[in-house]
Design an enzyme around this catalytic site. Sequence first.
Site, PDB file in Angstrom:
ATOM      1  N   HIS A 282      -4.152   3.106   9.230  1.00  0.00           N
ATOM      2  CA  HIS A 282      -3.051   2.988  10.169  1.00  0.00           C
ATOM      3  C   HIS A 282      -1.889   3.904   9.800  1.00  0.00           C
ATOM      4  O   HIS A 282      -1.880   4.546   8.741  1.00  0.00           O
ATOM      5  CB  HIS A 282      -2.585   1.531  10.261  1.00  0.00           C
ATOM      6  CG  HIS A 282      -2.561   0.852   8.932  1.00  0.00           C
ATOM      7  ND1 HIS A 282      -1.681   1.188   7.952  1.00  0.00           N
ATOM      8  CD2 HIS A 282      -3.357  -0.133   8.433  1.00  0.00           C
ATOM      9  CE1 HIS A 282      -1.904   0.429   6.888  1.00  0.00           C
ATOM     10  NE2 HIS A 282      -2.913  -0.377   7.152  1.00  0.00           N
TER      11      HIS A 282
ATOM     12  N   VAL B 209       5.494  -9.085 -11.787  1.00  0.00           N
ATOM     13  CA  VAL B 209       4.279  -8.994 -12.592  1.00  0.00           C
ATOM     14  C   VAL B 209       3.344  -8.029 -11.885  1.00  0.00           C
ATOM     15  O   VAL B 209       2.813  -8.333 -10.807  1.00  0.00           O
ATOM     16  CB  VAL B 209       3.609 -10.366 -12.756  1.00  0.00           C
ATOM     17  CG1 VAL B 209       2.311 -10.231 -13.554  1.00  0.00           C
ATOM     18  CG2 VAL B 209       4.554 -11.348 -13.418  1.00  0.00           C
TER      19      VAL B 209
ATOM     20  N   PRO C  27      -0.067  -5.714 -12.444  1.00  0.00           N
ATOM     21  CA  PRO C  27      -1.185  -5.418 -13.347  1.00  0.00           C
ATOM     22  C   PRO C  27      -1.418  -3.911 -13.465  1.00  0.00           C
ATOM     23  O   PRO C  27      -0.817  -3.115 -12.741  1.00  0.00           O
ATOM     24  CB  PRO C  27      -2.367  -6.116 -12.673  1.00  0.00           C
ATOM     25  CG  PRO C  27      -2.013  -6.115 -11.219  1.00  0.00           C
ATOM     26  CD  PRO C  27      -0.523  -6.280 -11.156  1.00  0.00           C
TER      27      PRO C  27
ATOM     28  N   ALA D 273      11.424  -3.743 -12.137  1.00  0.00           N
ATOM     29  CA  ALA D 273      12.368  -4.688 -11.540  1.00  0.00           C
ATOM     30  C   ALA D 273      12.092  -6.130 -11.943  1.00  0.00           C
ATOM     31  O   ALA D 273      12.881  -7.024 -11.626  1.00  0.00           O
ATOM     32  CB  ALA D 273      12.329  -4.559 -10.016  1.00  0.00           C
ATOM     33  N   GLY D 274      10.954  -6.374 -12.598  1.00  0.00           N
ATOM     34  CA  GLY D 274      10.683  -7.730 -13.079  1.00  0.00           C
ATOM     35  C   GLY D 274       9.482  -8.391 -12.458  1.00  0.00           C
ATOM     36  O   GLY D 274       9.142  -9.526 -12.824  1.00  0.00           O
TER      37      GLY D 274
ATOM     38  N   LEU E   3       8.311  -1.715  -9.148  1.00  0.00           N
ATOM     39  CA  LEU E   3       8.216  -3.175  -9.099  1.00  0.00           C
ATOM     40  C   LEU E   3       8.118  -3.767 -10.507  1.00  0.00           C
ATOM     41  O   LEU E   3       8.726  -4.795 -10.809  1.00  0.00           O
ATOM     42  CB  LEU E   3       6.995  -3.585  -8.265  1.00  0.00           C
ATOM     43  CG  LEU E   3       7.125  -3.406  -6.746  1.00  0.00           C
ATOM     44  CD1 LEU E   3       5.776  -3.507  -6.065  1.00  0.00           C
ATOM     45  CD2 LEU E   3       8.086  -4.449  -6.170  1.00  0.00           C
TER      46      LEU E   3
ATOM     47  N   GLU F  46       0.836  -1.186   0.000  1.00  0.00           N
ATOM     48  CA  GLU F  46       0.000   0.000   0.000  1.00  0.00           C
ATOM     49  C   GLU F  46       0.875   1.241   0.000  1.00  0.00           C
ATOM     50  O   GLU F  46       2.085   1.169   0.271  1.00  0.00           O
ATOM     51  CB  GLU F  46      -0.939   0.013   1.196  1.00  0.00           C
ATOM     52  CG  GLU F  46      -0.237   0.129   2.537  1.00  0.00           C
ATOM     53  CD  GLU F  46      -1.210   0.109   3.706  1.00  0.00           C
ATOM     54  OE1 GLU F  46      -2.413  -0.037   3.469  1.00  0.00           O
ATOM     55  OE2 GLU F  46      -0.760   0.241   4.841  1.00  0.00           O
TER      56      GLU F  46
END
Length: 715
Positions: free
Chosen positions: A350, A375, A377, A372-373, A369, A308
């Site tokens: 929080h 998966v 979506p 960096a490879g 992400l 998150e």
Amino acid sequence: MATGQLFSQKTQALFYNYKQLPIQRMLDFDFLCGVETPSVAGIVNPGSEGFQKLFFGQEEIAIPVHSRFRLFCHFLKKCMDIFNYFCFIYYSIETACTTHPTADVFINFASFRSAAASSMAALNQPTIRVVAIIAEGVPESDTKELIAYARANNKVVIGPATVGGIQAGAFRIGDTAGTLDNIIKCKLYRPGLKFVFDLSPSGWPSKGQYDPLLLVGHQTCRYQLVLTDLRSSLLHPYLHATVSLYWVNCDYLGGMSNELYNTIARVTDGIYEGIAIGGDVFPGSTLSDHVLRFNNIPQVKMMVVLGELGGRDEYSLVDALKEGKVQKPVIAWVSGTCARLFKSEVQFGHAGAKSGGELESAQAKNQALREAGAVVPSSYEAFENAIKETFEKLVEGGKIPPVSEVKPPQIPVDLKTAIKSGKVRAPTHIISTISDDRGEEPCYAGVPMSTIIERGYGVGDVISLLWFKRSLPRYCTQFIEICIMLCADHGPCVSGAHNTIVTARAGKDLVSSLVSGILCHKIIMNTGLLTIGPRFGGAIDDAARYFKDAYDKGLAPYEFVESMKKKGIRVPGIGHSTMICTGPTSSQYGFLLVKMIKSRDNRDKRVQLLQQYAHTHFPSVKYMEYAVKVETYTLSKANNLVLNVDGAIGSLFLDLLAGSGMFSKQEIDEIVEIGYLNGLFVLARSVGLIGHTFDQKRLKQPLYRHPWEDVLYAK
């Protein structure tokens, strides 16, 4: 941090702070998975010690409870500084760990104020490998110390602000995965699955921190931050309420966890292990920590990460991917893309869910992400399909063999739950018709407590409700109160008061002193309340019973008295025994004898007062008049055979019951037979005996020893 598998079917835990529901859920999960030994080895609970009964399948088991107050209570009394508090907690946890050396997981349900101290105490124990901290808002400085100590000693901290974690088919922390129905739907009961995912914080929403329309149904689902990303920021936030939600059984702690468990179960054969990192700013273990750990577990074939916005934890995973440390597919999504719709910075729930800049935004993390490879979506809506496609490729490549389905055992339903749902019916164990405390306020015979106060009811009115289950007329309840006042005490020399005084002077407590003066018995006992019987205050029932029987049969007074004489039974309620008070006089060897005999010429004032009240207020006094006629006959036999207070109350209570018109003949007979009238004397005399107890303690009287001069030493 540890590099391998954390849990197995043999894992056992210590539970800090007793919480019945999470512990029972862990035990139910054990049974569901076919675990032979309960996963909860012991409980450390403030202020209690012994055993706690819980269910393991159909059978009840007793789990040891260790009190954190043992031996170290004096620390809390003398000083409350942090050091002593730490020692105070450490001792009990150390004891629990020593007692249960097989328990290597510490599940901490302490509040955020004490979670750090108790967690550090657990980490100090050589048997503890994993500590899960459930509390949210643990001070950041304390959390950093826990993290440093855990890393230095190769231990794992999950949380703070975590729902915990789960090893499918093996071990569950507390409330992880919610209800058993949800666990079955998510296929979490099966051991040895070839799938794993890792997720970030799973806390609760905080009120007032975001638009309620963005959290569709959050009052029901508890936590739906992840749902804001279903729209992928494509819709205006105020229109989000119209979009259908992918949400199943998420009405418990750990909404993000539960959502992902369901998502994965729909498109794969289930998970291997799931961890909720925690929602505070500084998690005890990071995403990359667990991904690298999973990478070393042969059974794990792919990983799912749900993060998150806020913080930079995901970038450690980005670095690990770029450095080639992770060789297994990673499917990731960072929720919170809707944050850009707000004009100002927003904290989602929080402490950790707050973007501190562009790098901490959900969009930036997702992009990093992806590059960096992993998966990643295009939206959360596509997350499920990305998981499905990756899983199917691994299956087609032969890397994930099919998992055979197993049917989980049926978990017995708790009786309360089954009754509430209407599935079973069960007999009750107690019947109560006089009071009810289930509503907003207690009720006496259906009369709410507030009504009793508002109408100015007295003690007699309360007795009429609780004893007779009806509201008697005021003259009846006032008569009850008069009886209580007149019988409250009869001086310190009568047997009940004497025993109470002796007991109080022996240093006994109030209840012991009272009981020593007043329990009803058929014979005179040698302790206080136990003295109440036919010869001391306990003749009211018998007087009422015999007077009523004789009057109803139409016996003349002389016939009644003579028939009792033939049976060898003294007439209850008639006669007043001699009371002898002994004590030293001014003469060293002399004694004072005082005889107090109620007779024709020295009537009992209490009897006269009761008779006067009855003549004035009662509609009928037929039983009392009959008792007076019996007295007239007995006085012809002896001058002291007068109607005493027992006989007066017994006969007048018959007139009260009969004259009020509120009781049938059968009810009156039952009241006399059960012992209501003796109960009135017991209640009244308790007032005086309590007074004698307080009097002796207030005067600080020493232990009583009976004078030997008052004893006849006979051969």
